[in-house]
Design an enzyme around this catalytic site. Structure first.
Site, PDB file in Angstrom:
ATOM      1  N   ASP A 192      50.933  66.012 -37.056  1.00 62.86           N
ATOM      2  CA  ASP A 192      49.676  66.764 -36.933  1.00 62.86           C
ATOM      3  C   ASP A 192      48.569  65.944 -36.287  1.00 62.86           C
ATOM      4  O   ASP A 192      47.387  66.120 -36.592  1.00 62.86           O
ATOM      5  CB  ASP A 192      49.221  67.273 -38.319  1.00 62.86           C
ATOM      6  CG  ASP A 192      50.308  68.081 -38.995  1.00 62.86           C
ATOM      7  OD1 ASP A 192      50.988  68.831 -38.285  1.00 62.86           O
ATOM      8  OD2 ASP A 192      50.485  67.947 -40.218  1.00 62.86           O
ATOM      9  N   GLU A 193      48.917  65.075 -35.373  1.00 59.87           N
ATOM     10  CA  GLU A 193      47.936  64.226 -34.701  1.00 59.87           C
ATOM     11  C   GLU A 193      47.205  64.968 -33.590  1.00 59.87           C
ATOM     12  O   GLU A 193      46.190  64.480 -33.084  1.00 59.87           O
ATOM     13  CB  GLU A 193      48.630  62.995 -34.073  1.00 59.87           C
ATOM     14  CG  GLU A 193      49.297  62.053 -35.056  1.00 59.87           C
ATOM     15  CD  GLU A 193      50.746  62.414 -35.324  1.00 59.87           C
ATOM     16  OE1 GLU A 193      51.187  63.509 -34.908  1.00 59.87           O
ATOM     17  OE2 GLU A 193      51.444  61.608 -35.961  1.00 59.87           O
ATOM     18  N   GLY A 194      47.775  66.134 -33.197  1.00 59.53           N
ATOM     19  CA  GLY A 194      47.195  66.857 -32.053  1.00 59.53           C
ATOM     20  C   GLY A 194      48.123  66.778 -30.843  1.00 59.53           C
ATOM     21  O   GLY A 194      47.660  66.812 -29.698  1.00 59.53           O
ATOM     22  N   LYS A 195      49.428  66.717 -31.114  1.00 58.18           N
ATOM     23  CA  LYS A 195      50.407  66.649 -30.017  1.00 58.18           C
ATOM     24  C   LYS A 195      50.364  67.920 -29.178  1.00 58.18           C
ATOM     25  O   LYS A 195      50.507  67.872 -27.961  1.00 58.18           O
ATOM     26  CB  LYS A 195      51.826  66.453 -30.582  1.00 58.18           C
ATOM     27  CG  LYS A 195      51.995  65.154 -31.351  1.00 58.18           C
ATOM     28  CD  LYS A 195      53.383  65.028 -31.960  1.00 58.18           C
ATOM     29  CE  LYS A 195      53.638  65.990 -33.075  1.00 58.18           C
ATOM     30  NZ  LYS A 195      52.856  65.734 -34.307  1.00 58.18           N
TER      31      LYS A 195
ATOM     32  N   GLY B  19      54.257  72.378 -36.482  1.00 59.25           N
ATOM     33  CA  GLY B  19      53.195  73.368 -36.376  1.00 59.25           C
ATOM     34  C   GLY B  19      52.130  72.804 -35.465  1.00 59.25           C
ATOM     35  O   GLY B  19      51.538  71.775 -35.765  1.00 59.25           O
ATOM     36  N   HIS B  20      51.941  73.432 -34.316  1.00 55.59           N
ATOM     37  CA  HIS B  20      50.953  72.934 -33.356  1.00 55.59           C
ATOM     38  C   HIS B  20      49.911  74.012 -33.115  1.00 55.59           C
ATOM     39  O   HIS B  20      50.265  75.152 -32.814  1.00 55.59           O
ATOM     40  CB  HIS B  20      51.605  72.620 -32.007  1.00 55.59           C
ATOM     41  CG  HIS B  20      52.818  71.753 -32.116  1.00 55.59           C
ATOM     42  ND1 HIS B  20      52.783  70.490 -32.640  1.00 55.59           N
ATOM     43  CD2 HIS B  20      54.111  71.984 -31.776  1.00 55.59           C
ATOM     44  CE1 HIS B  20      53.992  69.968 -32.601  1.00 55.59           C
ATOM     45  NE2 HIS B  20      54.820  70.856 -32.086  1.00 55.59           N
TER      46      HIS B  20
ATOM     47  N   THR C  16      59.427  71.407 -45.433  1.00 56.89           N
ATOM     48  CA  THR C  16      58.810  72.672 -45.036  1.00 56.89           C
ATOM     49  C   THR C  16      59.700  73.852 -45.446  1.00 56.89           C
ATOM     50  O   THR C  16      59.319  75.003 -45.229  1.00 56.89           O
ATOM     51  CB  THR C  16      58.607  72.711 -43.506  1.00 56.89           C
ATOM     52  OG1 THR C  16      59.879  72.509 -42.888  1.00 56.89           O
ATOM     53  CG2 THR C  16      57.650  71.622 -43.051  1.00 56.89           C
TER      54      THR C  16
ATOM     55  N   GLN D  52      56.995  66.266 -35.134  1.00 58.38           N
ATOM     56  CA  GLN D  52      56.816  65.290 -36.212  1.00 58.38           C
ATOM     57  C   GLN D  52      56.256  63.977 -35.658  1.00 58.38           C
ATOM     58  O   GLN D  52      55.501  64.017 -34.711  1.00 58.38           O
ATOM     59  CB  GLN D  52      58.115  65.078 -37.004  1.00 58.38           C
ATOM     60  CG  GLN D  52      58.556  66.307 -37.779  1.00 58.38           C
ATOM     61  CD  GLN D  52      59.186  67.367 -36.914  1.00 58.38           C
ATOM     62  OE1 GLN D  52      60.101  67.116 -36.170  1.00 58.38           O
ATOM     63  NE2 GLN D  52      58.686  68.579 -37.002  1.00 58.38           N
TER      64      GLN D  52
ATOM     65  N   LYS E 101      40.539  63.548 -32.530  1.00 61.96           N
ATOM     66  CA  LYS E 101      39.660  63.896 -33.654  1.00 61.96           C
ATOM     67  C   LYS E 101      38.618  62.843 -34.009  1.00 61.96           C
ATOM     68  O   LYS E 101      38.237  62.703 -35.165  1.00 61.96           O
ATOM     69  CB  LYS E 101      40.516  64.257 -34.869  1.00 61.96           C
ATOM     70  CG  LYS E 101      41.419  65.462 -34.607  1.00 61.96           C
ATOM     71  CD  LYS E 101      42.102  65.961 -35.847  1.00 61.96           C
ATOM     72  CE  LYS E 101      41.740  67.382 -36.157  1.00 61.96           C
ATOM     73  NZ  LYS E 101      42.510  68.000 -37.212  1.00 61.96           N
TER      74      LYS E 101
HETATM   75  P1  GDP Z   1      50.352  68.613 -33.862  1.00 61.84           P
HETATM   76  O1  GDP Z   1      51.341  69.091 -34.866  1.00 61.84           O
HETATM   77  O2  GDP Z   1      50.426  67.155 -33.603  1.00 61.84           O
HETATM   78  O3  GDP Z   1      50.402  69.436 -32.594  1.00 61.84           O
HETATM   79  O4  GDP Z   1      48.899  68.844 -34.488  1.00 61.84           O
HETATM   80  P2  GDP Z   1      48.380  70.160 -35.272  1.00 61.84           P
HETATM   81  O5  GDP Z   1      48.145  71.249 -34.282  1.00 61.84           O
HETATM   82  O6  GDP Z   1      49.252  70.440 -36.446  1.00 61.84           O
HETATM   83  O7  GDP Z   1      47.021  69.608 -35.880  1.00 61.84           O
HETATM   84  C1  GDP Z   1      46.008  69.110 -35.059  1.00 61.84           C
HETATM   85  C2  GDP Z   1      44.760  69.994 -35.218  1.00 61.84           C
HETATM   86  O8  GDP Z   1      43.642  69.327 -34.705  1.00 61.84           O
HETATM   87  C3  GDP Z   1      44.820  71.323 -34.477  1.00 61.84           C
HETATM   88  O9  GDP Z   1      44.140  72.280 -35.238  1.00 61.84           O
HETATM   89  C4  GDP Z   1      44.067  71.038 -33.168  1.00 61.84           C
HETATM   90  O10 GDP Z   1      43.436  72.198 -32.635  1.00 61.84           O
HETATM   91  C5  GDP Z   1      43.039  70.076 -33.652  1.00 61.84           C
HETATM   92  N1  GDP Z   1      42.599  69.050 -32.677  1.00 61.84           N
HETATM   93  C6  GDP Z   1      43.331  68.380 -31.755  1.00 61.84           C
HETATM   94  N2  GDP Z   1      42.593  67.438 -31.133  1.00 61.84           N
HETATM   95  C7  GDP Z   1      41.361  67.514 -31.697  1.00 61.84           C
HETATM   96  C8  GDP Z   1      40.148  66.761 -31.525  1.00 61.84           C
HETATM   97  O11 GDP Z   1      40.063  65.833 -30.734  1.00 61.84           O
HETATM   98  N3  GDP Z   1      39.089  67.117 -32.325  1.00 61.84           N
HETATM   99  C9  GDP Z   1      39.148  68.145 -33.230  1.00 61.84           C
HETATM  100  N4  GDP Z   1      38.083  68.412 -33.967  1.00 61.84           N
HETATM  101  N5  GDP Z   1      40.270  68.852 -33.417  1.00 61.84           N
HETATM  102  C10 GDP Z   1      41.360  68.534 -32.675  1.00 61.84           C
HETATM  103  P1  IMO Z   2      54.259  68.426 -36.517  1.00 63.44           P
HETATM  104  O1  IMO Z   2      55.193  68.507 -35.337  1.00 63.44           O
HETATM  105  C1  IMO Z   2      53.575  67.053 -40.593  1.00 63.44           C
HETATM  106  C2  IMO Z   2      57.119  66.699 -43.153  1.00 63.44           C
HETATM  107  C3  IMO Z   2      57.223  67.653 -44.331  1.00 63.44           C
HETATM  108  C4  IMO Z   2      57.983  66.778 -45.313  1.00 63.44           C
HETATM  109  C5  IMO Z   2      58.957  66.025 -44.403  1.00 63.44           C
HETATM  110  C6  IMO Z   2      60.348  66.629 -44.340  1.00 63.44           C
HETATM  111  O2  IMO Z   2      53.387  69.627 -36.679  1.00 63.44           O
HETATM  112  O3  IMO Z   2      53.517  67.136 -36.523  1.00 63.44           O
HETATM  113  P2  IMO Z   2      61.340  68.804 -43.157  1.00 63.44           P
HETATM  114  O4  IMO Z   2      61.029  70.260 -43.365  1.00 63.44           O
HETATM  115  O5  IMO Z   2      61.136  68.331 -41.759  1.00 63.44           O
HETATM  116  O6  IMO Z   2      62.687  68.415 -43.686  1.00 63.44           O
HETATM  117  O7  IMO Z   2      60.274  68.027 -44.101  1.00 63.44           O
HETATM  118  O8  IMO Z   2      58.383  66.038 -43.120  1.00 63.44           O
HETATM  119  N1  IMO Z   2      56.933  67.366 -41.848  1.00 63.44           N
HETATM  120  C7  IMO Z   2      55.781  67.378 -41.180  1.00 63.44           C
HETATM  121  N2  IMO Z   2      54.555  66.898 -41.521  1.00 63.44           N
HETATM  122  N3  IMO Z   2      53.774  67.613 -39.377  1.00 63.44           N
HETATM  123  C8  IMO Z   2      55.001  68.064 -39.011  1.00 63.44           C
HETATM  124  O9  IMO Z   2      55.268  68.502 -37.773  1.00 63.44           O
HETATM  125  C9  IMO Z   2      56.064  67.996 -39.941  1.00 63.44           C
HETATM  126  N4  IMO Z   2      57.370  68.352 -39.920  1.00 63.44           N
HETATM  127  C10 IMO Z   2      57.881  67.942 -41.088  1.00 63.44           C
HETATM  128  O10 IMO Z   2      55.945  68.012 -44.808  1.00 63.44           O
HETATM  129  O11 IMO Z   2      57.120  65.829 -45.881  1.00 63.44           O
HETATM  130 MG    MG Z   3      51.383  70.024 -36.729  1.00 59.88          MG
END
Ligand code: GDP
Ligand code: IMO
Ligand code: MG
Length: 450
Positions: free
Chosen positions: A13-16, A40-41, A128, A222, A353
């Site tokens: 969830d870094e913002g990939k 989840g992106h 998940t 991930q 972020k």
């Molecule tokens: P991913 O799984 O790495 O793609 O990241 P997620 O989408 O799960 O979570 C990242 C969240 O941060 C999303 O809601 C993005 O819209 C948001 N986001 C990404 N880059 C930035 C940023 O630089 N600033 C802010 N405020 N939000 C960001």
């Molecule tokens: P993105 O791509 C954050 C975590 C789950 C759990 C562990 C194992 O959005 O960054 P799994 O269902 O994969 O067997 O669960 O990994 N996990 C994530 N955490 N972002 C994800 O994907 C994740 N995908 C799995 O919460 O701790």
């Molecule tokens: Mg995510």
């Protein structure tokens, strides 16, 4: 020949998704190489917000060919639900390609994932619940079903029957209902006609494209600390989310890769169970409110660890896209960053972020750990040591100015500049892009990655 790998550097969830979307206009192919619909992106384009799980984020960019590689595990029903939802919003998904070698998530994989998580005799991982682990386990134990098998009914029936022979015994031991071959196959059947034309040999497709001078972006799901080999095992996902996974998960050799980009937040989050040294634990009341779906009060001038944690959760909108769970929040961990730089061979970081830290007077960064009185500047060997890691912190002055409109490094307040420069010194490779907001254009680009 340009292959660029993009990976998560922390616990996901870094913002990939946003970073992939940002680079989307500059590349020809975007390949998802690991994981499945556990990802989840969120991608924000103007007023539109898209939540993607199984599909590569590049599917939102016109002209990009989105590809699902062999390293991915595919829940066919979810694939088409996601495609149909995008089609209904006017997104052109017609270019999607899927590897015939990718493994398929079947009903019994999801049931087993949930049964194992509920088993009081096992340590909970906090998965998940999408069947990811059991599907990869079958792949490695040579009893999995691949996309190509779906089109050979006799082989498919035989494989499913053979798998169910043992899966049903396990399911009944967990007190769950057994599954029939017909039930499993019935989940795939409605989609086979639409799926067939998408199925290709991804290795052939991508190598030909690279030979023709096209640019290919490999998008990791991930992240490094969730990687099956380099993460906090056993609190990890079941695939290689690090750069090596892009190679084995697509059929493109390492000599075709020109850069490896790590996406890293200006603080840290984690979903699910497992050690997290810089975690800022929320107060009991806030945890209770979150568990019961109640609103939590807004923190404006955080001073305690619990308040910092709550501030990051709220300002960062740190709620999972896949399961809706509140993400655990903590300070930036430079040991994790250096580990990610090392195991992925990173050439660049995208620091996301940074805007979320606006409003904190003193920001901490973990520069090393202390474990049983010994200082560790690099990652401890295993999760047992890692559980005992106590962060060694440095503290920096924060900033109060809104930074979301900054587009050049010099537009950032001096303290924000100093913070970024210090992270760069601590983290093992250059920071090339800084995220200052969720919008597509809310970035400061220092070095061009593509
Ligand atoms: P991913 O799984 O790495 O793609 O990241 P997620 O989408 O799960 O979570 C990242 C969240 O941060 C999303 O809601 C993005 O819209 C948001 N986001 C990404 N880059 C930035 C940023 O630089 N600033 C802010 N405020 N939000 C960001
Ligand atoms: P993105 O791509 C954050 C975590 C789950 C759990 C562990 C194992 O959005 O960054 P799994 O269902 O994969 O067997 O669960 O990994 N996990 C994530 N955490 N972002 C994800 O994907 C994740 N995908 C799995 O919460 O701790
Ligand atoms: Mg995510």
């Amino acid at each position: 020949m340009t292959g660029i790998i993009l990976v998560g550097a922390q616990w996901g969830d870094e913002g990939k998704g946003k970073a992939t979307d940002l680079l989307g206009d500059r590349v020809d192919y975007v390949v998802k190489f690991n994981g499945g619909n556990n990802a989840g992106h969120t991608v924000v384009i103007g007023d539109e917000k898209y939540a993607l799980h199984l599909l590569p984020s590049g599917i939102l960019t016109p002209n990009v060919v989105p590809v699902i590689g062999n390293g991915v595990v595919v829940d066919v029903r979810v694939l088409f639900e996601e495609l149909d939802s995008l089609i209904s919003r006017g997104v052109d998904v017609s270019k999607l390609k899927v590897s015939g070698r990718a493994h398929v998530i079947a009903k019994y994989h999801r049931l087993l994932d949930n049964a194992m998580e509920d088993d009081p005799a096992k340590r909970k991982i906090g998965t998940t619940g999408r069947g990811i682990g059991p599907t990869y386990a079958d792949k490695i134990s040579r009893s999995g079903i691949r996309i190509a098998d779906l089109f050979r009914e006799d082989i498919l029936r035989e494989k499913v029957a053979s798998a169910l022979d043992s899966k049903n015994r396990i399911l009944s031991r967990y007190g769950r209902s057994e599954v029939t071959v017909d039930e499993v196959i019935a989940e795939f059947e409605p989609y086979l006609e639409r799926l067939k034309p998408m199925v290709v040999n991804v290795s052939d497709l991508l190598n030909t494209a690279l030979d023709d001078g096209k640019t290919v972006l490999f998008e990791g799901g991930q992240a490094t600390m969730l990687d099956i080999d380099f993460g906090t095992y056993p609190f990890v996902t079941s695939s290689n989310a690090t750069a090596g996974g892009a190679i084995t998960g697509s059929g493109v050799g390492p000599t075709k890769i020109s850069s490896v980009v790590g996406i890293i937040k200006a603080y840290t989050t984690r979903v699910g169970e497992g050690p997290f040294p810089t975690e800022l634990h929320l107060s009991r009341d806030v945890v209770d409110n979150l568990l019961n779906g109640r609103e939590i009060p807004r923190v404006t001038n955080p001073q305690t660890d619990a308040e910092f944690g709550q501030f990051l959760l709220q300002e960062g909108g740190e709620f999972g896209v896949t399961t809706g769970r509140a993400r655990r929040c903590g300070w930036y961990d430079a040991v994790v960053a250096r580990w990610a730089a090392q195991v992925n061979g990173l050439t660049d970081f995208v620091l996301t972020k940074l805007d979320v830290l606006t409003g904190i007077d003193k920001i901490k960064v973990c520069v090393a750990y202390e474990i049983n009185g010994v200082r560790y500047d690099s990652m401890p060997l295993d999760c047992v040591e890692f559980e005992d890691a106590v962060p060694v912190y440095e503290e920096y002055e924060g900033w109060m100015e809104d930074i979301s409109t900054a587009r050049e490094f010099d537009d950032l307040p001096t303290n924000a500049q100093k913070y970024v420069k210090r992270l760069e010194e601590l983290s093992g490779c250059r920071i090339s892009v800084i995220g200052v907001g969720a919008d597509r254009d809310a970035i400061v680009e220092i070095n061009r990655i593509v």
